[in-house]
Design an enzyme around this catalytic site. Structure first.
Site, mmCIF file in Angstrom:
data_model
loop_
_atom_site.group_PDB
_atom_site.id
_atom_site.type_symbol
_atom_site.label_atom_id
_atom_site.label_comp_id
_atom_site.label_asym_id
_atom_site.label_seq_id
_atom_site.Cartn_x
_atom_site.Cartn_y
_atom_site.Cartn_z
ATOM 1 C CB ALA A 1 -0.900 -0.005 1.228
ATOM 2 C CD GLU B 1 15.713 -5.452 17.617
ATOM 3 O OE1 GLU B 1 15.414 -6.378 18.385
ATOM 4 O OE2 GLU B 1 16.334 -4.434 17.998
ATOM 5 C CB ILE C 1 21.804 -1.901 16.376
ATOM 6 C CG1 ILE C 1 22.706 -0.975 15.565
ATOM 7 C CG2 ILE C 1 22.538 -2.497 17.558
ATOM 8 C CD1 ILE C 1 23.217 0.236 16.348
ATOM 9 C CD GLU D 1 11.827 9.187 11.274
ATOM 10 O OE1 GLU D 1 10.667 8.805 11.116
ATOM 11 O OE2 GLU D 1 12.790 8.398 11.243
ATOM 12 C CE LYS E 1 15.232 6.006 16.310
ATOM 13 N NZ LYS E 1 16.222 6.643 15.448
ATOM 14 N N GLY F 1 18.831 4.085 7.460
ATOM 15 C CA GLY F 1 19.083 3.656 6.079
ATOM 16 C C GLY F 1 18.096 2.566 5.688
HETATM 17 P P1 NDP Z 1 9.194 7.180 3.835
HETATM 18 O O1 NDP Z 1 8.578 8.520 4.084
HETATM 19 O O2 NDP Z 1 10.372 7.070 2.940
HETATM 20 O O3 NDP Z 1 8.061 6.192 3.214
HETATM 21 C C1 NDP Z 1 6.731 6.179 3.660
HETATM 22 C C2 NDP Z 1 5.923 5.263 2.738
HETATM 23 O O4 NDP Z 1 4.599 5.155 3.260
HETATM 24 C C3 NDP Z 1 5.792 5.770 1.300
HETATM 25 O O5 NDP Z 1 5.866 4.703 0.403
HETATM 26 C C4 NDP Z 1 4.380 6.374 1.257
HETATM 27 O O6 NDP Z 1 3.740 6.277 -0.009
HETATM 28 C C5 NDP Z 1 3.659 5.501 2.242
HETATM 29 N N1 NDP Z 1 2.580 6.230 2.910
HETATM 30 C C6 NDP Z 1 2.671 7.272 3.758
HETATM 31 N N2 NDP Z 1 1.446 7.671 4.142
HETATM 32 C C7 NDP Z 1 0.577 6.855 3.511
HETATM 33 C C8 NDP Z 1 -0.843 6.780 3.490
HETATM 34 N N3 NDP Z 1 -1.596 7.631 4.179
HETATM 35 N N4 NDP Z 1 -1.419 5.815 2.730
HETATM 36 C C9 NDP Z 1 -0.674 4.953 1.993
HETATM 37 N N5 NDP Z 1 0.675 4.982 1.989
HETATM 38 C C10 NDP Z 1 1.286 5.924 2.724
HETATM 39 O O7 NDP Z 1 9.489 6.555 5.259
HETATM 40 P P2 NDP Z 1 10.685 5.561 5.678
HETATM 41 O O8 NDP Z 1 10.667 4.377 4.790
HETATM 42 O O9 NDP Z 1 11.932 6.304 5.866
HETATM 43 O O10 NDP Z 1 10.204 5.135 7.169
HETATM 44 C C11 NDP Z 1 9.128 4.256 7.371
HETATM 45 C C12 NDP Z 1 9.018 3.964 8.878
HETATM 46 O O11 NDP Z 1 10.226 3.330 9.320
HETATM 47 C C13 NDP Z 1 8.860 5.205 9.757
HETATM 48 O O12 NDP Z 1 8.034 4.878 10.842
HETATM 49 C C14 NDP Z 1 10.286 5.484 10.235
HETATM 50 O O13 NDP Z 1 10.310 6.175 11.460
HETATM 51 C C15 NDP Z 1 10.792 4.068 10.399
HETATM 52 N N6 NDP Z 1 12.243 3.916 10.325
HETATM 53 C C16 NDP Z 1 12.940 4.511 9.318
HETATM 54 C C17 NDP Z 1 14.314 4.349 9.230
HETATM 55 C C18 NDP Z 1 15.116 4.980 8.139
HETATM 56 O O14 NDP Z 1 16.349 4.894 8.189
HETATM 57 N N7 NDP Z 1 14.500 5.628 7.164
HETATM 58 C C19 NDP Z 1 15.031 3.539 10.210
HETATM 59 C C20 NDP Z 1 14.200 2.945 11.243
HETATM 60 C C21 NDP Z 1 12.860 3.142 11.280
HETATM 61 P P3 NDP Z 1 4.298 7.006 -1.335
HETATM 62 O O15 NDP Z 1 5.586 6.279 -1.659
HETATM 63 O O16 NDP Z 1 3.268 6.793 -2.387
HETATM 64 O O17 NDP Z 1 4.521 8.435 -0.949
HETATM 65 N N1 HSE Z 2 15.412 9.158 11.221
HETATM 66 C C1 HSE Z 2 15.927 8.093 11.999
HETATM 67 C C2 HSE Z 2 17.395 8.352 12.295
HETATM 68 C C3 HSE Z 2 15.798 6.796 11.253
HETATM 69 O O1 HSE Z 2 17.983 9.222 11.645
HETATM 70 O O2 HSE Z 2 17.937 7.738 13.198
HETATM 71 C C4 HSE Z 2 16.194 5.593 12.078
HETATM 72 O O3 HSE Z 2 15.296 5.401 13.140
#
Ligand code: NDP
Ligand code: HSE
Length: 438
Positions: free
Chosen positions: A46, A130, A137, A191, A206, A309
């Site tokens: 999704a 996790e 980690i 984020e 965290k 990442g």
């Molecule tokens: P992104 O912003 O890169 O991706 C979010 C995704 O969710 C996109 O594909 C987006 O769709 C989709 N999305 C957001 N809102 C909706 C909605 N209302 N309906 C449907 N789809 C939706 O986030 P990240 O991948 O960076 O992070 C994801 C989660 O993981 C977060 O909770 C973050 O805190 C956590 N996290 C991230 C880390 C990192 O290094 N980035 C590390 C550890 C945890 P679309 O692509 O169409 O815009």
């Molecule tokens: N935005 C977060 C960070 C992603 O920079 O640590 C990993 O949780």
């Protein structure tokens, strides 16, 4: 060849992390299915916009904007949308329909964790997270399982990759804040709203999760003291360097003993601090994280690795997916949270640490004595003092004092800094930074 049962996996989100999870799940289906003991079928992904450009190539037919349809009938739901809504609603819906949930959403868990864990308990499903702390980690499972027979006293370290990347490049290259923040975003570390990283909120979420697991208690997010790195400029980095320190955004969760009128409590806090350049935390580079855990019997343990990442985080997510799949086919209730009490969280004024105070003062007789008296009256003892003379913008001589203190109580220190700021001899308080890790 063993015939495995098929488990339908619904993925919500295909951003930095979700797209990598999808790719690895599709590329390694056979191997992961062998490990899980069930065939893992990615039923759909999704997203907000199925036509949005993506760094990772994904089968177009798996993309949908209908998360609800995907959740119905899924055995495992991976939530990687981030934010509170609609992630919260989708997770509750998934649990109520009997699915196990895997998420990396610390913002949601730190603010609505109790509701989500209750919903899981009611149906005997599991919520695994996790990836929510320190990304790749393994730190939560060790706290939940491996250290369940010990007493954790303190957790201390770097838990935000974005701010570590920014501070590291400012320190090593003298890089500009905005430029390195843009790089951290391009690398998929930040984020969706990077102020959550810069202002310390991500690290505070965290810290709340870590402290809840380590001390078997509920830690409301509002109780976590949180300061970010927005005030850390090139001058602060340079001053730190000259004094033999590096600035790191640190999260600390610790037990405070009862003292006088104050009962036993825990302290959970996030702030930028000075760390000796020889300390192991000083050498944590780029988007990496490092977390120390001090336990009564185990002693000090250190966890180190990628703290952000997409691909790195996908590793932790898939580890949770394999565990969730094993539980799903073995049956029985999900691995719940340990019993949680309601231990008091101490206000920041109760902590004790060392400080470095940088002041601009008038360059005239008696100034040092006045400053020393204010510190002494406040119960703050000087460990080190350095004075440099420079011209200010009007051409007048101005003295800069860098004062290192012995350990002092935060409340005494902040009252004393207020008195310094109000004094005739102090032109301005440039910075007050805590010194940690000694
Ligand atoms: P992104 O912003 O890169 O991706 C979010 C995704 O969710 C996109 O594909 C987006 O769709 C989709 N999305 C957001 N809102 C909706 C909605 N209302 N309906 C449907 N789809 C939706 O986030 P990240 O991948 O960076 O992070 C994801 C989660 O993981 C977060 O909770 C973050 O805190 C956590 N996290 C991230 C880390 C990192 O290094 N980035 C590390 C550890 C945890 P679309 O692509 O169409 O815009
Ligand atoms: N935005 C977060 C960070 C992603 O920079 O640590 C990993 O949780």
């Amino acid at each position: 060849m063993i015939e495995h049962r098929t488990l339908r996996v619904a993925l919500l989100g295909a951003g930095s992390v979700g797209s990598q999870v999808a790719r690895l799940l599709l590329d390694n289906t056979d191997e992961l299915s062998e490990r899980a003991g069930a065939r893992l079928e990615l039923a759909g992904i999704a997203v907000r916009d199925v036509n949005a450009p993506r760094d990772v190539e994904l089968p177009q037919e798996l993309l949908t904007t209908d998360a609800h349809e995907l959740i119905v009938g899924a055995d495992i739901v991976i939530e990687l949308m981030g934010g509170i809504e609609p992630a919260r609603t989708h997770i509750i819906e998934a649990l109520q329909s009997g699915a196990d949930v895997v998420t990396g959403n610390k913002a949601l868990l730190a603010s609505h964790g109790a509701e989500i864990f209750d919903a899981a308990d009611q149906v005997g499903a599991s919520v695994s997270y996790e990836a929510s702390v320190a990304a790749a980690i393994p730190i939560l499972r060790p706290l939940k399982d491996s250290l369940a027979g010990d007493h954790v006293r303190r957790i201390f370290g770097i838990v935000n990759g974005t701010t570590n990347y920014i501070l590291d490049r400012m320190d090593r290259e003298g890089a500009d804040f905005d430029e390195v923040l843009a790089d951290a975003q391009a690398l998929g570390y930040a984020e969706a709203d990077p102020t959550a990283d810069v202002e310390g909120h991500d690290a505070a979420q965290k810290a709340a999760i870590l402290a809840s697991l380590a001390f078997h208690t509920n830690v409301p997010l509002e109780a976590v003291h949180c300061e970010g790195i927005a005030s850390i400029d090139a001058a602060a980095i340079e001053n730190a360097k000259n004094a033999g320190y590096v600035i790191k955004l640190l999260a600390t969760c610790e037990q405070l003993p009862g003292e006088g009128a104050d009962g036993e409590a825990i302290s959970v806090r996030v702030y930028p601090a000075l760390v000796d350049r020889e300390h192991p935390l000083a050498s944590v580079r780029g988007g990496n994280n490092a977390v120390y855990v001090e336990a009564a019997a185990a002693g000090p343990l250190m966890f180190y690795g990628a703290g952000a990442g997409g691909r790195e985080t996908a590793s932790a997510i898939l580890g949770d997916v394999v565990s969730a799949a094993r539980r799903h086919i073995a049956g029985g209730v999900g691995i719940g949270e340990s019993a949680r009490g309601d231990r008091p969280v101490a206000p920041i004024g109760r902590i004790t640490t060392r400080y470095q105070i940088t002041l601009d003062v008038a360059d005239k007789q008696g100034v040092l004595a006045t400053v020393a008296n204010i510190l002494s009256d406040g119960g703050v003892s000087i460990a080190r003092l350095e004075q440099t003379i420079a011209e200010d913008e009007t051409g007048a001589n101005r003295a800069r004092l860098v004062i290192g203190t012995h350990r002092a109580r935060e409340q005494a220190l902040s009252d004393t800094v207020e008195n310094l700021a109000a004094s005739d001899v102090v032109v301005r308080v440039v910075t007050v930074l805590r010194v940690e890790g000694e």
